[in-house]
Design a protein around this motif. Structure first.
Motif, PDB file in Angstrom:
ATOM      1  N   PHE A  16       0.816  -1.302  -0.116  1.00 52.66           N
ATOM      2  CA  PHE A  16       0.084  -0.140   0.004  1.00 52.66           C
ATOM      3  C   PHE A  16       0.773   1.420   0.204  1.00 52.66           C
ATOM      4  O   PHE A  16       0.724   2.312  -0.700  1.00 52.66           O
ATOM      5  N   ILE A  17       1.944   1.261   0.845  1.00 45.80           N
ATOM      6  CA  ILE A  17       2.790   2.387   0.852  1.00 45.80           C
ATOM      7  C   ILE A  17       3.515   2.648  -0.344  1.00 45.80           C
ATOM      8  O   ILE A  17       3.749   3.908  -0.785  1.00 45.80           O
ATOM      9  N   VAL A  18       3.958   1.616  -1.036  1.00 44.79           N
ATOM     10  CA  VAL A  18       4.510   1.735  -2.232  1.00 44.79           C
ATOM     11  C   VAL A  18       3.585   2.143  -3.241  1.00 44.79           C
ATOM     12  O   VAL A  18       4.255   3.236  -4.045  1.00 44.79           O
ATOM     13  N   ALA A  19       2.464   1.637  -3.347  1.00 45.39           N
ATOM     14  CA  ALA A  19       1.452   2.249  -4.345  1.00 45.39           C
ATOM     15  C   ALA A  19       1.311   3.589  -4.194  1.00 45.39           C
ATOM     16  O   ALA A  19       1.207   4.403  -4.955  1.00 45.39           O
ATOM     17  N   VAL A  20       1.157   4.053  -2.767  1.00 44.09           N
ATOM     18  CA  VAL A  20       0.776   5.386  -2.713  1.00 44.09           C
ATOM     19  C   VAL A  20       1.935   6.446  -3.169  1.00 44.09           C
ATOM     20  O   VAL A  20       1.837   7.472  -3.821  1.00 44.09           O
ATOM     21  N   VAL A  21       3.330   5.931  -2.694  1.00 43.25           N
ATOM     22  CA  VAL A  21       4.351   6.686  -3.088  1.00 43.25           C
ATOM     23  C   VAL A  21       4.433   6.898  -4.541  1.00 43.25           C
ATOM     24  O   VAL A  21       4.701   7.801  -5.176  1.00 43.25           O
ATOM     25  N   ALA A  22       4.228   5.551  -5.171  1.00 37.03           N
ATOM     26  CA  ALA A  22       4.320   5.558  -6.593  1.00 37.03           C
ATOM     27  C   ALA A  22       3.277   6.609  -7.342  1.00 37.03           C
ATOM     28  O   ALA A  22       3.534   7.327  -8.623  1.00 37.03           O
ATOM     29  N   THR A  23       2.222   6.560  -6.953  1.00 37.28           N
ATOM     30  CA  THR A  23       1.049   7.447  -7.209  1.00 37.28           C
ATOM     31  C   THR A  23       1.285   8.802  -7.207  1.00 37.28           C
ATOM     32  O   THR A  23       1.231   9.589  -7.874  1.00 37.28           O
ATOM     33  N   VAL A  24       1.883   9.235  -5.959  1.00 39.81           N
ATOM     34  CA  VAL A  24       2.141  10.883  -5.727  1.00 39.81           C
ATOM     35  C   VAL A  24       3.351  11.148  -6.561  1.00 39.81           C
ATOM     36  O   VAL A  24       3.274  12.069  -7.266  1.00 39.81           O
ATOM     37  N   ALA A  25       4.387  10.374  -6.692  1.00 45.14           N
ATOM     38  CA  ALA A  25       5.433  10.577  -7.786  1.00 45.14           C
ATOM     39  C   ALA A  25       4.881  10.764  -9.335  1.00 45.14           C
ATOM     40  O   ALA A  25       5.409  11.529 -10.075  1.00 45.14           O
ATOM     41  N   GLY A  26       4.046   9.922  -9.584  1.00 42.74           N
ATOM     42  CA  GLY A  26       3.487  10.058 -10.892  1.00 42.74           C
ATOM     43  C   GLY A  26       2.484  11.298 -11.337  1.00 42.74           C
ATOM     44  O   GLY A  26       2.918  11.881 -12.218  1.00 42.74           O
ATOM     45  N   VAL A  27       1.899  11.659 -10.177  1.00 44.70           N
ATOM     46  CA  VAL A  27       1.120  12.802 -10.247  1.00 44.70           C
ATOM     47  C   VAL A  27       2.268  14.132 -10.335  1.00 44.70           C
ATOM     48  O   VAL A  27       1.989  15.039 -11.246  1.00 44.70           O
ATOM     49  N   ILE A  28       3.256  13.965  -9.624  1.00 46.24           N
ATOM     50  CA  ILE A  28       4.132  15.377  -9.850  1.00 46.24           C
ATOM     51  C   ILE A  28       4.711  15.184 -10.950  1.00 46.24           C
ATOM     52  O   ILE A  28       4.651  16.245 -11.396  1.00 46.24           O
TER      53      ILE A  28
END
Length: 76
Positions: A16-28
């Protein structure tokens, strides 16, 4: 069995944490890439303005030289 549940829960949280970090990085990165063409257009406009200002300065210098010569001729 409790150890297995804790290990599975730990794996789920990690995923879950890896998915959230990847999503935030993708949005940025997405937001930055969308603004790139706008910044490039602004930079081109600034370059055009700089060249126009340089040309105006050159013209002003030439005008001042001509006015100086005319003043010199009028005084004689």
């Amino acid at each position: 069995m409790a150890n297995e549940i804790n290990l599975q829960t730990l794996k789920d949280w990690f995923t879950f944490i890896v998915a959230v970090v990847a999503t935030v990085a993708g949005v940025i990165f997405w937001v930055q890439s969308i603004n790139d063409p706008k910044f490039e257009k602004i930079e081109k406009d600034i370059q055009v303005l700089r060249s126009d200002i340089k040309q105006i300065r050159d013209n002003n210098n030439e005008i001042l030289r001509i006015v100086g010569r005319l003043e010199g001729k009028l005084e004689n």
